[in-house]
Design a protein around this motif. Structure first.
Motif, PDB file in Angstrom:
ATOM      1  N   PHE A 173       2.046  15.674  -5.642  1.00 22.47           N
ATOM      2  CA  PHE A 173       0.943  14.109  -6.396  1.00 22.47           C
ATOM      3  C   PHE A 173       1.492  14.612  -8.113  1.00 22.47           C
ATOM      4  O   PHE A 173       1.013  15.581  -8.576  1.00 22.47           O
TER       5      PHE A 173
ATOM      6  N   ILE B 269       1.067   4.200  -3.261  1.00 21.56           N
ATOM      7  CA  ILE B 269       0.577   5.316  -2.564  1.00 21.56           C
ATOM      8  C   ILE B 269       1.953   6.263  -3.503  1.00 21.56           C
ATOM      9  O   ILE B 269       1.776   7.293  -3.705  1.00 21.56           O
TER      10      ILE B 269
ATOM     11  N   VAL C 121       0.945  -0.944  -0.109  1.00 23.86           N
ATOM     12  CA  VAL C 121      -0.030   0.018  -0.022  1.00 23.86           C
ATOM     13  C   VAL C 121       1.405   1.561   0.192  1.00 23.86           C
ATOM     14  O   VAL C 121       0.662   2.534  -0.944  1.00 23.86           O
ATOM     15  N   ALA C 122       2.424   1.411   0.374  1.00 18.93           N
ATOM     16  CA  ALA C 122       2.763   2.620   0.588  1.00 18.93           C
ATOM     17  C   ALA C 122       2.999   2.408  -0.870  1.00 18.93           C
ATOM     18  O   ALA C 122       4.004   3.415  -1.210  1.00 18.93           O
TER      19      ALA C 122
END
Length: 322
Positions: free
Chosen positions: A73, A57, A53-54
């Motif tokens: 982002f 991201i 998950v990290a």
């Protein structure tokens, strides 16, 4: 006849629904069975899923450790770069070429060895043990064996054998191969084929030993040739085992890093996607781009693993139906 007896004996009468206490006891028993597995499940989630998950991201971020103040982002920009950057695209192509070549060659050699070991002969147990041994070697150690003990142009075993054979005919000008510099991709493929052929052999040998021998014996009595038995009986029976070996081998080989790193250090066009991720992360310090490339590898592995699981389940159903 009492009302209760009549109600029980009446056709079509259904049993009473479970009470709330019964449902509570069933739920408690179900949780009691699952409780011993919860620590392992929590550990698995912490070790595998949270890092993924990290990584997921980070893959959507423009993050270079040399410029931490510019972290922002990036959306799908990193994934677009993975598919459009010439070096990363070449790494994807090299990964596919390496995986397909190793899997196909390992399957062919493994099939031949499995057919040999399926026959009874003196020393079959010893031969089986020796043939399995390469698969038990640590991947880095296997790559070092091929780099120094076998392929080294100065003192390697292959050139030593060539020199000895030529000397038998009175020649001192034996050809000296240098695959690590002249054909580096072939050197990596040879190393991986040597290590993964025993794995394919074991799967196909298990398939051969599960053949219905009465059918084979009937075909032999009817005058079928060995090639005919192999083509029309053995090969169709081994189809699912060939698929399983190919899919499982692809899952592991597509992630191979040890052989490329040890034999060629990714040079001369041998850098596959795992090695490109290593370079992007540790040398270019592009954490977001490296994470996106890693996610691409994981997605490809999951797709292959899905087909592998389907093949395994079909084999289980086939065995259960017997």
């Amino acid at each position: 006849m009492t009302t209760a007896t009549a109600r029980i004996s009446r056709p079509g009468h259904t049993a009473a629904k479970p009470t709330r206490d019964t449902k509570s006891r069933e739920r408690a028993l179900a949780w009691a069975r699952r409780a011993p597995l919860l620590p392992a499940l929590v550990f698995l989630i912490l070790v595998t899923q949270l890092p993924f998950v990290a990584t997921l991201i980070i893959s959507f971020m423009n993050w270079n450790s040399l410029s931490p103040d510019k972290t922002a982002f990036a959306g799908l920009e990193n994934y677009a770069t993975v598919l459009t950057d010439p070096d990363l695209r070449q790494a994807i192509f090299t990964t596919i070429l390496l995986t397909v070549s190793v899997v196909l060659i390992s399957l062919l050699i493994g099939l031949g060895l499995a057919l040999l070991l399926d026959k009874k002969f003196i020393g079959r147990g010893l031969a089986r043990t020796l043939l399995i041994a390469p698969f038990l070697v640590v991947p880095v150690a296997a790559a070092l064996i091929w780099k120094h003990a076998l392929l080294n142009p100065t003192y390697g075993l292959i050139n030593g054998i060539l020199t000895w054979v030529w000397s038998l005919f009175g020649s001192a000008a034996a050809p000296q191969l240098d695959l690590l510099s002249q054909a580096p991709m072939m050197a990596v493929i040879l190393s991986l084929v040597w290590q993964w052929t025993p794995f394919m052999m074991l799967i196909l040998l298990a398939g051969l030993q599960s053949r219905p021998m009465d059918t084979v014996e009937a075909a032999q009595m009817d005058g079928a040739t060995p090639w005919g038995i192999f083509r029309h009986l053995t090969l169709p029976h081994l189809r699912q085992y060939l698929e399983l070996g190919g899919l499982l081998g692809a899952i592991y080989i597509v992630q191979n890093f040890d052989a490329v790193f040890t034999l060629t250090a990714g040079g001369l066009g041998t850098a596959n996607l795992p090695y490109a991720i290593y370079q992007t992360f540790y040398f270019a310090n592009e954490y977001g781009l490296a994470s996106a490339a890693g996610v691409v590898v994981v997605i490809g592995t999951i797709i292959v693993a899905t087909f592998a699981l389907r093949t395994v389940f079909s084999l289980f159903k086939k065995e259960a139906a017997r």
